[in-house]
Write a protein that holds these residues in place. Structure first.
Motif, PDB file in Angstrom:
ATOM      1  N   PRO A 100      26.049  -8.370  -8.575  1.00 18.33           N
ATOM      2  CA  PRO A 100      25.247  -8.364  -9.973  1.00 18.33           C
ATOM      3  C   PRO A 100      24.814  -9.846 -10.242  1.00 18.33           C
ATOM      4  CG  PRO A 100      27.270  -7.184 -10.104  1.00 18.33           C
ATOM      5  CD  PRO A 100      27.439  -7.648  -8.829  1.00 18.33           C
ATOM      6  N   VAL A 101      25.270 -10.896  -9.709  1.00 11.38           N
ATOM      7  CA  VAL A 101      24.829 -12.324  -9.942  1.00 11.38           C
ATOM      8  C   VAL A 101      24.126 -12.587  -8.629  1.00 11.38           C
ATOM      9  CG1 VAL A 101      25.710 -14.551 -10.133  1.00 11.38           C
ATOM     10  CG2 VAL A 101      26.697 -12.824 -11.448  1.00 11.38           C
ATOM     11  N   LEU A 102      24.470 -12.343  -7.426  1.00 16.05           N
ATOM     12  CA  LEU A 102      24.095 -13.024  -6.207  1.00 16.05           C
ATOM     13  C   LEU A 102      22.521 -12.337  -5.968  1.00 16.05           C
ATOM     14  CD1 LEU A 102      24.102 -14.698  -3.650  1.00 16.05           C
ATOM     15  CD2 LEU A 102      25.101 -12.646  -2.589  1.00 16.05           C
ATOM     16  N   ALA A 103      22.385 -11.188  -6.528  1.00 12.45           N
ATOM     17  CA  ALA A 103      21.053 -10.674  -6.002  1.00 12.45           C
ATOM     18  C   ALA A 103      20.027 -10.974  -6.770  1.00 12.45           C
ATOM     19  CB  ALA A 103      21.146  -8.789  -6.372  1.00 12.45           C
ATOM     20  N   PRO A 104      20.171 -11.187  -8.240  1.00 14.70           N
ATOM     21  CA  PRO A 104      19.168 -11.705  -9.104  1.00 14.70           C
ATOM     22  C   PRO A 104      18.689 -13.441  -8.855  1.00 14.70           C
ATOM     23  CG  PRO A 104      20.613 -10.486 -10.572  1.00 14.70           C
ATOM     24  CD  PRO A 104      21.136 -10.715  -9.018  1.00 14.70           C
ATOM     25  N   ILE A 105      19.902 -13.971  -8.211  1.00 13.81           N
ATOM     26  CA  ILE A 105      19.547 -15.242  -7.545  1.00 13.81           C
ATOM     27  C   ILE A 105      18.738 -15.393  -6.396  1.00 13.81           C
ATOM     28  CG2 ILE A 105      20.835 -17.242  -6.596  1.00 13.81           C
ATOM     29  CD1 ILE A 105      23.260 -16.829  -8.278  1.00 13.81           C
ATOM     30  N   VAL A 106      19.087 -14.649  -5.472  1.00 15.58           N
ATOM     31  CA  VAL A 106      18.030 -14.396  -4.250  1.00 15.58           C
ATOM     32  C   VAL A 106      16.719 -14.004  -4.616  1.00 15.58           C
ATOM     33  CG1 VAL A 106      17.870 -13.112  -1.884  1.00 15.58           C
ATOM     34  CG2 VAL A 106      20.033 -13.881  -2.913  1.00 15.58           C
ATOM     35  N   LEU A 107      16.728 -12.962  -5.535  1.00 11.22           N
ATOM     36  CA  LEU A 107      15.193 -12.679  -5.730  1.00 11.22           C
ATOM     37  C   LEU A 107      14.483 -13.454  -6.508  1.00 11.22           C
ATOM     38  CD1 LEU A 107      16.359  -8.741  -6.548  1.00 11.22           C
ATOM     39  CD2 LEU A 107      14.866  -9.866  -4.791  1.00 11.22           C
ATOM     40  N   GLY A 108      15.272 -14.135  -7.482  1.00 12.60           N
ATOM     41  CA  GLY A 108      14.653 -15.284  -8.262  1.00 12.60           C
ATOM     42  C   GLY A 108      14.181 -16.405  -7.696  1.00 12.60           C
ATOM     43  N   PHE A 109      14.733 -16.815  -6.224  1.00 15.69           N
ATOM     44  CA  PHE A 109      14.209 -17.875  -5.522  1.00 15.69           C
ATOM     45  C   PHE A 109      12.867 -17.560  -5.156  1.00 15.69           C
ATOM     46  CE2 PHE A 109      13.787 -18.934  -1.114  1.00 15.69           C
ATOM     47  CZ  PHE A 109      13.668 -20.468  -1.154  1.00 15.69           C
ATOM     48  N   VAL A 110      12.719 -16.158  -4.529  1.00 15.29           N
ATOM     49  CA  VAL A 110      11.518 -15.642  -3.858  1.00 15.29           C
ATOM     50  C   VAL A 110      10.592 -15.509  -5.078  1.00 15.29           C
ATOM     51  CG1 VAL A 110      10.590 -13.899  -2.440  1.00 15.29           C
ATOM     52  CG2 VAL A 110      13.085 -14.410  -2.096  1.00 15.29           C
ATOM     53  N   VAL A 111      10.750 -15.079  -6.238  1.00 15.74           N
ATOM     54  CA  VAL A 111       9.676 -15.039  -7.106  1.00 15.74           C
ATOM     55  C   VAL A 111       9.024 -16.174  -7.308  1.00 15.74           C
ATOM     56  CG1 VAL A 111       9.430 -14.362  -9.470  1.00 15.74           C
ATOM     57  CG2 VAL A 111      10.618 -12.632  -8.017  1.00 15.74           C
ATOM     58  N   PHE A 112      10.016 -17.045  -7.709  1.00 11.79           N
ATOM     59  CA  PHE A 112       9.464 -18.441  -7.905  1.00 11.79           C
ATOM     60  C   PHE A 112       8.626 -19.288  -6.803  1.00 11.79           C
ATOM     61  CE2 PHE A 112      11.798 -17.909 -11.644  1.00 11.79           C
ATOM     62  CZ  PHE A 112      11.189 -18.442 -12.549  1.00 11.79           C
ATOM     63  N   VAL A 113       8.964 -18.807  -5.861  1.00 10.94           N
ATOM     64  CA  VAL A 113       8.069 -19.468  -4.297  1.00 10.94           C
ATOM     65  C   VAL A 113       6.616 -18.736  -4.638  1.00 10.94           C
ATOM     66  CG1 VAL A 113       7.682 -19.080  -2.004  1.00 10.94           C
ATOM     67  CG2 VAL A 113      10.185 -19.765  -2.696  1.00 10.94           C
ATOM     68  N   LEU A 114       6.653 -17.503  -5.041  1.00  9.77           N
ATOM     69  CA  LEU A 114       5.325 -16.909  -5.216  1.00  9.77           C
ATOM     70  C   LEU A 114       4.499 -17.263  -6.475  1.00  9.77           C
ATOM     71  CD1 LEU A 114       6.531 -13.147  -4.425  1.00  9.77           C
ATOM     72  CD2 LEU A 114       5.170 -14.710  -2.772  1.00  9.77           C
ATOM     73  N   VAL A 115       5.205 -17.445  -7.542  1.00 10.05           N
ATOM     74  CA  VAL A 115       4.729 -17.774  -8.621  1.00 10.05           C
ATOM     75  C   VAL A 115       4.103 -19.397  -8.723  1.00 10.05           C
ATOM     76  CG1 VAL A 115       5.067 -18.503 -11.178  1.00 10.05           C
ATOM     77  CG2 VAL A 115       5.768 -16.180 -10.159  1.00 10.05           C
TER      78      VAL A 115
ATOM     79  N   PRO B 136      11.087  -2.707  -0.501  1.00 17.32           N
ATOM     80  CA  PRO B 136      12.217  -2.020  -0.260  1.00 17.32           C
ATOM     81  C   PRO B 136      13.581  -2.671  -0.371  1.00 17.32           C
ATOM     82  CG  PRO B 136      10.960  -2.560   1.732  1.00 17.32           C
ATOM     83  CD  PRO B 136      10.199  -2.811   0.424  1.00 17.32           C
ATOM     84  N   ALA B 137      13.379  -4.038  -0.169  1.00 17.96           N
ATOM     85  CA  ALA B 137      14.429  -5.013  -0.143  1.00 17.96           C
ATOM     86  C   ALA B 137      15.341  -4.937  -1.226  1.00 17.96           C
ATOM     87  CB  ALA B 137      14.085  -6.406   0.155  1.00 17.96           C
ATOM     88  N   VAL B 138      14.885  -4.657  -2.552  1.00 13.19           N
ATOM     89  CA  VAL B 138      15.259  -4.691  -3.604  1.00 13.19           C
ATOM     90  C   VAL B 138      16.378  -3.463  -3.832  1.00 13.19           C
ATOM     91  CG1 VAL B 138      13.563  -5.829  -5.168  1.00 13.19           C
ATOM     92  CG2 VAL B 138      13.618  -3.475  -5.123  1.00 13.19           C
ATOM     93  N   TRP B 139      16.058  -2.501  -3.162  1.00 18.62           N
ATOM     94  CA  TRP B 139      16.929  -1.263  -3.421  1.00 18.62           C
ATOM     95  C   TRP B 139      18.399  -1.464  -2.303  1.00 18.62           C
ATOM     96  CZ3 TRP B 139      16.061   3.370  -5.718  1.00 18.62           C
ATOM     97  CH2 TRP B 139      14.722   3.536  -6.305  1.00 18.62           C
ATOM     98  N   GLY B 140      18.343  -2.339  -1.475  1.00 17.60           N
ATOM     99  CA  GLY B 140      19.517  -2.827  -0.842  1.00 17.60           C
ATOM    100  C   GLY B 140      20.181  -3.887  -1.558  1.00 17.60           C
ATOM    101  N   LEU B 141      19.455  -4.724  -2.247  1.00 13.95           N
ATOM    102  CA  LEU B 141      20.218  -5.975  -2.968  1.00 13.95           C
ATOM    103  C   LEU B 141      20.919  -5.588  -4.272  1.00 13.95           C
ATOM    104  CD1 LEU B 141      17.691  -8.879  -2.334  1.00 13.95           C
ATOM    105  CD2 LEU B 141      19.959  -8.643  -1.465  1.00 13.95           C
TER     106      LEU B 141
END
Length: 401
Positions: free
Chosen positions: A213-228, A383-388
């Motif tokens: 519940p904590v690690l998944a948002p951290i990983v996805l947050g990193f990628v989102v801000f790379v894009l933004v 599809p990656a978010v379904w695994g994370l």
């Protein structure tokens, strides 16, 4: 629910207004000057790739400092940490207008980044401290909506100031952080020092960081801000300038476009999370990212870029607010500042890496190819978010306070 640094006496509207003021001040760091970046690079006669360092300077310090600031906020109180951060942010940002050289400007921006390291993350913490459950999701969405709505105003202001008085005038609004500091000192109660040692706080946080519940948002947050901050705030201004010859004022207006769809999406976060699992919501959001960046890459026309950034904005409003709510909800109050700060540190790492990679892409394969790379990455994340992320409505374990 109230924080260690809160008396709980504020009305909800007053508390949300304070949080929004902190958030908007923090987002000014890169958004305000984005339309002026081509002018700054031209004035100092530095290569295009140097633009990435100008943006990264305000985000890099938070990679290491955000977790430290979170621990300090848990130990000494939110107010006690927010005030020096706001003062440092405002003074160094305002003085950037006087920078005589490009290295001096980057240095002042680096100092500003130290102050910025404690702003948006502690605003998220204050939301988590003050509200629970579905109400927290709604308030997180409103705070994110205020953040994105400010993007409607800030880039055009930055572009207009550049048109009127040159890029140096774009740094004048950073002094507003001092007014936010006054507001915090008046409205946010003093904190009470925590009993746990720093070592005990770190021990309490460590197992949480390894939980999904904590690690998944951290990983996805990193990628989102790379894009933004890579594709949008770095590539788009140069693409507008060099491909369509759009001036600073026009660049500011285009950079404001995504805030329209992002604000609408963020305001509806509470409703979406009541009906759908977070991973379903995020899968749609990353699909919007892929379509927006893909359209900008495939069709070299201004209308296509504008349509693409509107699609991107809808995805941004859901992903950022949703991930913030997930990580804040997964953390107990006693260590919420530290846990949220780790998420912000990962996001700032994305903010730092994104502009550097994107600027290199401009000098290499070019803007359209870099947009195409971002579209592919976004599509992979669907599809990656379904695994994370686990299935279910809330996506986070209830915090133990």
């Amino acid at each position: 629910m109230t924080s260690r640094g809160s008396s709980g006496s504020d009305a909800p509207g007053v508390r949300l207004g304070l949080i929004v003021a902190i958030t908007i001040t923090g987002i000014m760091g890169n958004v305000l000057i984005a339309p002026a970046i081509p002018d700054i690079v031209d004035d100092f006669r530095v290569p295009t790739s140097a633009a990435g360092w100008l943006l990264a300077a305000t985000t890099a310090p938070a990679i290491l400092l955000a977790p430290v600031i979170g621990v300090l906020a848990d130990r000494y109180g939110r107010r006690e940490v927010l005030l020096p951060c706001l003062l440092l942010f405002g003074v160094s940002g305002g003085l950037s207008a006087l920078a005589p050289t490009y290295p001096a400007l980057v240095g002042l921006r680096l100092i500003q980044g130290i102050g910025s390291a404690g702003l948006i993350n502690l605003a998220i913490v204050l939301v988590g401290d003050t509200w629970d459950g579905a109400q927290r999701a709604r308030m997180m969405g409103r705070n994110a909506a205020a953040l994105t709505a400010s993007i409607v105003v800030l880039p055009p202001i930055g572009g207009a100031l550049t048109e009127v008085g040159g890029w140096r005038m774009t740094f004048a609004p950073y002094w507003i952080a001092l007014a936010t500091a006054v507001l915090v000192s008046v409205r946010l109660p003093r904190g009470r020092r925590g009993d746990a040692s720093v070592a005990a706080q770190v021990r309490a946080v460590r197992p949480l960081l390894g939980s999904r519940p904590v690690l998944a948002p951290i990983v996805l947050g990193f990628v989102v801000f790379v894009l933004v901050f890579g594709l949008f705030f770095t590539i788009v201004p140069f693409y507008l300038d060099r491909t369509f010859e759009v001036g600073a004022g026009g660049r500011g207006l285009v950079l404001a476009l995504p805030a329209v769809t992002s604000t609408v999406a963020a305001l509806n976060l509470g409703r979406l999370q009541e009906r759908y699992a977070l991973r379903s919501v995020l899968a749609v959001a990353f699909s919007l990212f892929a379509m927006g960046f893909g359209l900008a890459a495939a069709v070299p026309a201004l209308w296509a870029l504008c349509a693409g950034v509107l699609l991107y904005g809808a995805g941004e409003g859901v992903t950022i607010a949703g991930l913030q709510n997930a990580v804040a909800g997964a953390a107990p109050t006693a260590v919420r500042g530290a846990v949220v700060a780790v998420w912000v540190g990962a996001a700032r790492a994305g903010q730092t890496l994104g502009p550097v990679v994107a600027a290199a892409g401009l000098d290499g394969p070019g803007a359209r190819a870099t947009f195409a790379g971002g579209a592919v990455l976004s599509a992979v994340l669907v599809p990656a978010v379904w695994g994370l992320l686990r299935s279910g409505q809330g996506m986070v374990a209830p915090a133990t306070n």
